[in-house]
Write an enzyme that holds these catalytic residues in place. Structure first.
Site, PDB file in Angstrom:
ATOM      1  CG  LEU A  47      47.902  47.414  37.370  1.00 35.83           C
ATOM      2  CD1 LEU A  47      48.171  48.913  37.233  1.00 35.83           C
ATOM      3  CD2 LEU A  47      49.012  46.626  36.690  1.00 35.83           C
ATOM      4  CG  ASP A  48      50.457  42.716  42.248  1.00 30.53           C
ATOM      5  OD1 ASP A  48      49.496  42.040  41.842  1.00 30.53           O
ATOM      6  OD2 ASP A  48      51.643  42.384  42.094  1.00 30.53           O
ATOM      7  CE  LYS A  49      45.967  48.073  50.007  1.00 29.31           C
ATOM      8  NZ  LYS A  49      45.463  47.533  51.296  1.00 29.31           N
TER       9      LYS A  49
END
Length: 240
Positions: free
Chosen positions: A102-104
Site C-alpha cells: 500500500l502506498d505510504k
C-alpha cells in the site's frame, strides 16, 4: 512462549479475549487447568487444549493490520518507518513481511505473515484476487466512468487493466468531490490512483477495505493489528 501469546497466535483472538478463556477455566496444559496468561509453555512439546480440544501450534503467523499513513509497506527502510516496525517484539516472527504494497499515504487492510506460499498465491496475477478500495476523489465520477472501468479499456504502461467495478457512493456537488468504492483484480503500481487519473480525476484519500475474502475489522484502529481468526484464515486460504 507465554500461554496467552500461544493462544493468540493460534487463532483464539486478542490477548484480552484469551484472558477471558483462561478466566473461564477453558484452557489446560498437560491436562492441568491453567488461568495464568503468563504461564510458560513449550509450543512443540506441551499438550495445550481449549474446551478439551488440542490446539496445534503452526510455524506461520497471520496478522491483519490497519495500515496508517506515513509508514511504508516493506520489512526495513533506512529512512522511513515500516509496517513491520508496528509489530511488537513479542509478536514478531522471523521472516514476517507485508503481502503486497500500500502506498505510504494509503491506509487500510494489509496482511502480515511469514507464509511465503500463501502470499505468492494471493499476489499471483493468474489468481485474479479481488481487492476493494474506498477513495475520496477530487472531481465528479459519472456513469460513463463506471462503464469505462467495467469495460477494461483503461491502459496503464501500454497494457489494458482488467475490468474493475466502480461504485459511486456519494457526490459533494459544492466541493466537486466523490466517494467511491473500486474493486480491482490485479495490483499494478499505484493502480487505483492512476485509473482515476485516466478519467480526469484525482484520488485525495485512499483506503483498502478488502483483499480476497479478508475484510478490514472496523474495530481495528489505525496502526493496530491482530491475528487472523481461524475462520478468516480458512476463507483466505480458499484463494490458494
Amino acid at each position: 512462549m507465554r500461554l496467552d501469546k500461544f493462544l493468540s497466535h493460534t487463532g483464539f483472538g486478542s490477548r484480552k479475549e484469551v484472558k477471558e478463556l483462561l478466566k473461564k477455566k477453558r484452557v489446560t496444559v498437560n491436562q492441568t487447568m491453567v488461568r495464568d496468561a503468563k504461564f510458560s509453555v513449550n509450543e512443540n512439546e506441551d499438550e495445550i487444549c481449549v474446551d478439551g480440544q488440542p490446539v496445534l501450534y503452526e510455524k506461520y503467523v497471520y496478522y491483519m493490520l490497519n495500515k496508517p499513513k506515513g509508514v511504508i509497506s516493506a520489512t526495513e527502510d533506512a529512512s522511513s518507518r515500516t509496517v513491520i516496525d508496528l509489530v511488537k517484539s513479542d509478536d514478531y516472527k522471523k521472516g514476517l513481511f507485508p503481502v503486497g504494497r500500500l502506498d505510504k499515504d494509503t491506509t487500510g487492510l494489509l496482511l502480515l505473515t511469514n507464509d511465503g506460499p500463501l502470499a505468492h498465491d494471493l499476489l499471483s496475477p493468474k489468481k485474479k484476487v479481488p481487492k476493494l478500495y474506498q477513495a475520496l476523489v477530487q472531481g465528479e465520477m459519472t456513469k460513463a466512468d463506471i462503464e469505462t472501468f467495467s469495460s477494461g479499456s483503461i491502459q496503464l504502461d501500454g497494457e489494458k487493466c482488467l475490468p474493475a467495478i466502480l461504485t459511486i457512493l456519494s457526490i459533494d456537488m459544492e466541493k466537486k468531490q466523490t466517494i467511491i468504492h473500486l474493486e480491482i483484480m490485479e495490483g499494478k503500481y499505484h493502480q487505483v490512483k492512476r485509473m482515476v487519473e485516466a478519467v480526469g480525476k484525482k484520488v485525495i484519500e485512499l483506503e483498502r477495505l478488502e483483499m480476497a475474502n479478508l475484510t478490514l475489522d472496523t474495530e481495528l484502529s489505525r496502526g493496530k493489528y491482530r491475528p487472523l481468526t481461524e475462520d478468516e484464515l480458512k476463507l483466505l486460504k480458499n484463494n490458494e
